[in-house]
Design an enzyme around this catalytic site. Sequence first.
Site, PDB file in Angstrom:
ATOM      1  N   CYS A   1      -6.151   5.229   2.720  1.00  0.00           N
ATOM      2  CA  CYS A   1      -6.162   3.930   2.055  1.00  0.00           C
ATOM      3  C   CYS A   1      -7.031   3.025   2.917  1.00  0.00           C
ATOM      4  O   CYS A   1      -6.591   2.563   3.974  1.00  0.00           O
ATOM      5  CB  CYS A   1      -4.756   3.357   1.915  1.00  0.00           C
ATOM      6  SG  CYS A   1      -4.748   1.697   1.171  1.00  0.00           S
TER       7      CYS A   1
ATOM      8  N   CYS B   1      -5.634  -1.012   3.018  1.00  0.00           N
ATOM      9  CA  CYS B   1      -4.433  -1.323   3.809  1.00  0.00           C
ATOM     10  C   CYS B   1      -3.708  -0.024   4.151  1.00  0.00           C
ATOM     11  O   CYS B   1      -4.155   0.714   5.006  1.00  0.00           O
ATOM     12  CB  CYS B   1      -3.541  -2.311   3.083  1.00  0.00           C
ATOM     13  SG  CYS B   1      -3.143  -1.837   1.388  1.00  0.00           S
ATOM     14  N   SER B   2      -2.615   0.256   3.463  1.00  0.00           N
ATOM     15  CA  SER B   2      -1.887   1.497   3.740  1.00  0.00           C
ATOM     16  C   SER B   2      -1.096   1.948   2.523  1.00  0.00           C
ATOM     17  O   SER B   2       0.041   2.400   2.652  1.00  0.00           O
ATOM     18  CB  SER B   2      -0.949   1.320   4.937  1.00  0.00           C
ATOM     19  OG  SER B   2      -0.055   0.243   4.705  1.00  0.00           O
ATOM     20  N   CYS B   3      -1.681   1.832   1.331  1.00  0.00           N
ATOM     21  CA  CYS B   3      -0.992   2.253   0.110  1.00  0.00           C
ATOM     22  C   CYS B   3      -0.628   3.729   0.204  1.00  0.00           C
ATOM     23  O   CYS B   3      -1.443   4.556   0.622  1.00  0.00           O
ATOM     24  CB  CYS B   3      -1.884   1.985  -1.098  1.00  0.00           C
ATOM     25  SG  CYS B   3      -2.167   0.235  -1.400  1.00  0.00           S
TER      26      CYS B   3
END
Length: 213
Positions: free
Chosen positions: A115, A118-120
């Site tokens: 991702c 961000c950090s999906c």
Amino acid sequence: MTTFNSEKAAALHRELHSHLPSDPALRVKTLESLAVEKGLVAPESLDAWVETYSEHIGPKRGAQVVARSWLDPAFRARLLENAAEAITAFGFQGDATAHLKAVENSDTQHHLVVCTLCSCYPFSVLGMSPAWYKSAEYRARAVREPRKVLEEFGVILPRDVGVRVWDSTAELRYLVIPQRPAGTEGWTEPQLAALVTRNAMIGTQRVLQAETA
């Protein structure tokens, strides 16, 4: 006269700190204690949440999905066509998997998930994302030099195996279906699920070993 021995003091310091949890663990414990002390949450509720995420919402869910796809060609076809709908058979649907896409490794293709924004992450089937998945270095390098990143995870791909990088977003998240290990003919779904790792479902592991079951 008392003397100061710096080596003994350093050794004592290391010994004391060797029995303490890491800083993040200390912060979590402090917050937990304060929440319980102020009556904001019951200790039993915290224990239940920890068990839920570690034992149920963790990678074991994704492993069940992968194992089913290895055993059931019809389910595998549904999973590749519409993963979000297919996993409802397990009751795993949720906000983080409302738009889930499954991608399948093969002899000539390897998939890697990142991702970059961000950090999906599809935590409904993979649990909480690892720290390295959220790091700026992984997010940048996985796209720029995926083969080098994979090598650092111990995945050495032949040149004739292509790498495709999938960039997760809040609207679309990915699940890698690793190849079924050789020598697992006749294995049950729970036996197969025990072989599937979180990293394999992100794409930072390629080969699963049957003897680890």
